[in-house]
Write an enzyme that holds these catalytic residues in place. Structure first.
Site, mmCIF file in Angstrom:
data_model
loop_
_atom_site.group_PDB
_atom_site.id
_atom_site.type_symbol
_atom_site.label_atom_id
_atom_site.label_comp_id
_atom_site.label_asym_id
_atom_site.label_seq_id
_atom_site.Cartn_x
_atom_site.Cartn_y
_atom_site.Cartn_z
ATOM 1 N N CYS A 419 31.607 -15.757 -31.353
ATOM 2 C CA CYS A 419 30.496 -15.557 -32.295
ATOM 3 C C CYS A 419 29.885 -14.169 -32.086
ATOM 4 O O CYS A 419 29.519 -13.820 -30.968
ATOM 5 C CB CYS A 419 29.443 -16.642 -32.070
ATOM 6 S SG CYS A 419 27.919 -16.343 -32.977
ATOM 7 N N CYS A 437 30.648 -21.391 -34.942
ATOM 8 C CA CYS A 437 30.204 -20.968 -33.622
ATOM 9 C C CYS A 437 29.838 -22.234 -32.867
ATOM 10 O O CYS A 437 29.123 -23.091 -33.382
ATOM 11 C CB CYS A 437 28.981 -20.063 -33.769
ATOM 12 S SG CYS A 437 27.994 -19.967 -32.276
#
Ligand code: IVH
Length: 684
Positions: A419, A437
């Site tokens: 992420c 994420c």
């Protein structure tokens, strides 16, 4: 074998009958016989033609399936040139057009205009000799086009033989070939399944399909036609106005726009433009504006032409929904539930009435499929208030590494493995299009958005807690979870950017006020994946209290109307996360209280199980309010009319949904009747 005269007679009978059914099906949208019956008649005609080839005529419906491939398209000179139209974009330009018309006609009285949608397809001229379709051509340069007759024979709603009577020995019917939006979506899905190239839009699909040397390919593509005028042969028609001309074309079997109308003056034109603009998203085909034509044909003749456009007509165009621009970067956005979305940063471009600088690329597969790269020139589309998207790239314009090689300057796009906001791993489930994420509320991006969502008007409704404030609170480490909001002091808030003492006080008051809420709002505010406002309301109503929802397993949750296995699984996953239960406990400890939902079987459920569709402007109720009232009594509000719709609630200026209701025989009611239903329920 039948005697030749008998066979010829039967073949003629079959041709006429098949074309009648074809017209009913493709033009009137009102099938007259079952498909199997049609196929039987069709095969009988094919059989007769196979036995006696001399029975095969150019207007035989058997010719709609395409024939031998051509080597090239022969040129075709139009009997009367095909003109173009001048464009107007602004109301002032429309008013100026109307003034020019009145000046030209030396009248101060309001002029009547025939008005119709401007179809976004390809201009076509169809020649009929003694009522039989003999030749069809593209516009070309307006004087000479390309003959694509075998391809046009495959277009199901183009009559191969004219119906009725009164047509001149030779007539050129002008109109547009296009592809319906639904047919386009189906065609693209088919192309995708086969690994073939998808089309960027219905117009390109129609153009690509019509310009096939092999008419069998054209036959496999769902093209449609709309007539809007006449070239050669117009003088021989006993009509006074364009409106009458269109009626005549319809009577001969041509599809014409159902939305066509006659209006008075520039006021009428602008009102029509607004009406069609609002109908545009629900029309089954793409349009790029409307066309205004002086209705009286003798007046059209008096006004005549300037260079290659008529003085008696103008196209009033919508702002283009597609434009070309360049991708400057591809960034990654992290959503509230961790969804990782690639976003194209674009060189600013004016499209769909606004300046667009970002466009969604949806997900990894989409980027891969479209092969969008930095530096690419792309077609960007923004229709209505839909999020702008990259439709396709323009391959020829891809920047190269060097002048003479083919090597692209930029590599294919890949989603990052971690992420970009919090560094947690990015994961993508099997069968899932979206990568996420895995940082959850550890990820500041997700935390910020969870807080925006919590504070939103339709959730906890904390006025003054906007994006900018939340960003600062999270970045400064002052707020980790919604529960932290309730401990914020005026002093802390007043220290933030864009915050004075007074607004800090107001915000603390708003946060305080949010302590008292409803169960439905609270559930929605939690931001559980797949749980929107309506589901939150359903859950509150069904279980009546939060503990019931937390305790429910997947089976129990699916007892709630409209909750399926995916939603149920999201709810169970959310509450099995100890962290989420902790936040709820903290919120309760901070003084959060809610009025509990009504138990499932209590209260009036006057519209339970009923589906309603709202259309037009209601005299007193706003659409959102009407929707909320219907839903509060167990009804559902759908976006489109089908046989399953129980009622259509129609107000002022109701459009195609009302027409559809009348066509399907769905009961139509007004606001007063809706209010009665809400109170008393449906008498079964
Ligand atoms: S009338 C003499 N009516 O727009 C004027 N044109 O720039 C003849 N078009 O390529 C055109 N819908 O194919 C007319 N309802 C409509 C139309 C229409 C689309 C196209 C036409 C032409 C272009 C004119």
């Amino acid at each position: 074998m039948p005697a030749p005269a008998v066979a010829a007679e039967r073949a003629a009978e079959l041709r006429a009958e098949l074309e009648r059914h074809n017209h009913a099906y493709y033009v009137l949208d009102a099938p007259t016989i079952p498909d199997a019956e049609y196929d039987k008649l069709f095969r009988e005609l094919q059989g007769l033609e196979a036995e006696s080839p001399e029975l095969l005529t150019a207007d035989s419906p058997t010719q709609r399936v395409g024939g031998k491939p051509l080597k090239e398209f022969p040129p075709r000179r139009h009997g009367v040139p095909m003109l173009s139209l001048n464009n107007a974009f602004e109301p002032a330009e429309v008013e100026a057009f109307d003034k020019r018309v009145r000046d030209g006609l030396e009248t101060i009285a309001a002029v009547d205009y025939a008005v119709e949608p401007k179809f976004d397809g390809l201009a076509i001229s169809l020649t009929y000799e003694n009522g039989v379709f003999t030749c069809g051509a593209t516009r070309g340069d307006g004087v000479t086009g390309e003959e694509v007759t075998p391809n046009l024979r495959t277009v199901r709603n183009i009559p191969l033989r004219l119906q009725g009577e009164g047509w001149p020995a030779l007539i050129e019917v002008r109109g547009e070939v296009l592809m319906f939006k639904a047919d386009f979506a189906e065609l693209n899905a088919r192309q995708r399944d086969r690994g073939d190239k998808e089309f960027a839009n219905p117009r390109n699909a129609a153009a690509g399909s019509l310009r096939q040397l092999d008419s069998k390919i054209t036959a496999s593509r769902p093209l449609s036609f709309f007539a809007y005028g006449v070239g050669a042969g117009a003088d021989a028609l006993a009509v006074r106005t364009h409106g009458e001309l269109m009626d005549k074309l319809a009577a001969w079997g041509f599809p014409v726009a159902a939305e066509r109308a006659v209006v008075s003056g520039s006021h009428g034109q602008l009102a029509y433009f607004a009406k069609i603009g609002s109908l545009r998203p629900s029309l089954p085909y793409d349009i790029d504006g409307v066309v205004y034509k002086v209705n009286r044909l003798d007046w059209q003749a008096r006004l005549g032409f300037v260079s290659r456009a008529p003085r008696f007509a103008i196209a009033h165009k919508f702002p283009a929904e597609e434009a070309l621009t360049v991708v400057e970067a591809i960034d990654i956005q992290v959503g509230r539930t961790g969804a990782i979305t690639p976003v194209a940063r674009l060189k600013p471009v004016f499209v769909g009435g606004v300046t667009v600088t970002n466009a969604t690329l949806h997900n990894e597969d989409e980027v891969r499929r479209k092969d969008v790269r930095v530096g690419d020139t792309v077609i960007v589309r923004r229709a209505g208030d839909v999020i702008p998207e990259v439709v396709a790239i323009v391959p020829e314009k891809r920047p190269k590494r060097d002048l003479f090689g083919d090597e692209p300057l930029h590599p294919p796009f890949h989603l990052p493995k971690v992420c970009p906001v919090c560094g947690s791993a990015v994961a993508r489930g099997i069968d899932e299009a979206i990568a996420r994420c895995t940082g959850g509320l550890y990820c500041p991006a997700q935390r910020k958005q969870a807080l925006w969502h919590y504070a939103a008007r339709r959730a906890m409704d904390i006025e003054g807690l906007g994006d900018k404030i939340v960003d600062q609170l999270v970045d400064a480490g002052l707020v980790h979870t919604p529960a932290d909001l309730y401990g914020l002091s005026v002093e802390t808030l007043a220290g933030l950017d864009r915050m004075g003492e007074k607004s800090a006080q107001n915000l603390v008051a708003a946060i305080d006020q949010s302590r008292q809420t409803t169960l439905a709002r609270f559930i929605f505010a939690l931001g559980i994946r797949n749980v929107g406002e309506a589901t939150a309301r359903d859950l509150a109503r069904y279980f009546g209290n939060l503990d019931g929802i937390i305790a429910a397993d997947i089976e129990a949750l699916q007892q709630v109307p409209d909750v399926g296995p995916i939603v149920a699984a999201s709810i169970v996953a959310f509450f099995s996360e100890s962290h989420n239960r902790e936040i709820i406990a903290q919120l309760v400890a901070a003084g959060l209280r809610w009025t509990e939902g009504e138990p499932a079987d209590a209260g009036p459920k006057s519209l339970a199980g009923k589906t309603l569709v709202l259309t037009g402007t209601l005299p007193t109720l706003k659409r959102d309010d009407a929707k909320a009232m219907i839903e509060a009594t167990g009804g559902k509000v759908a976006g489109s009319v089908s046989k399953k719709t129980d009622f259509v609630v129609a107000g002022e200026e109701a459009g195609s949904k009302l027409e559809k209701a009348l066509e399907l025989g769905v009961p139509v009611i007004d606001e007063a009747e809706l209010l009665k239903l809400l109170e008393k329920g449906v008498q079964e």
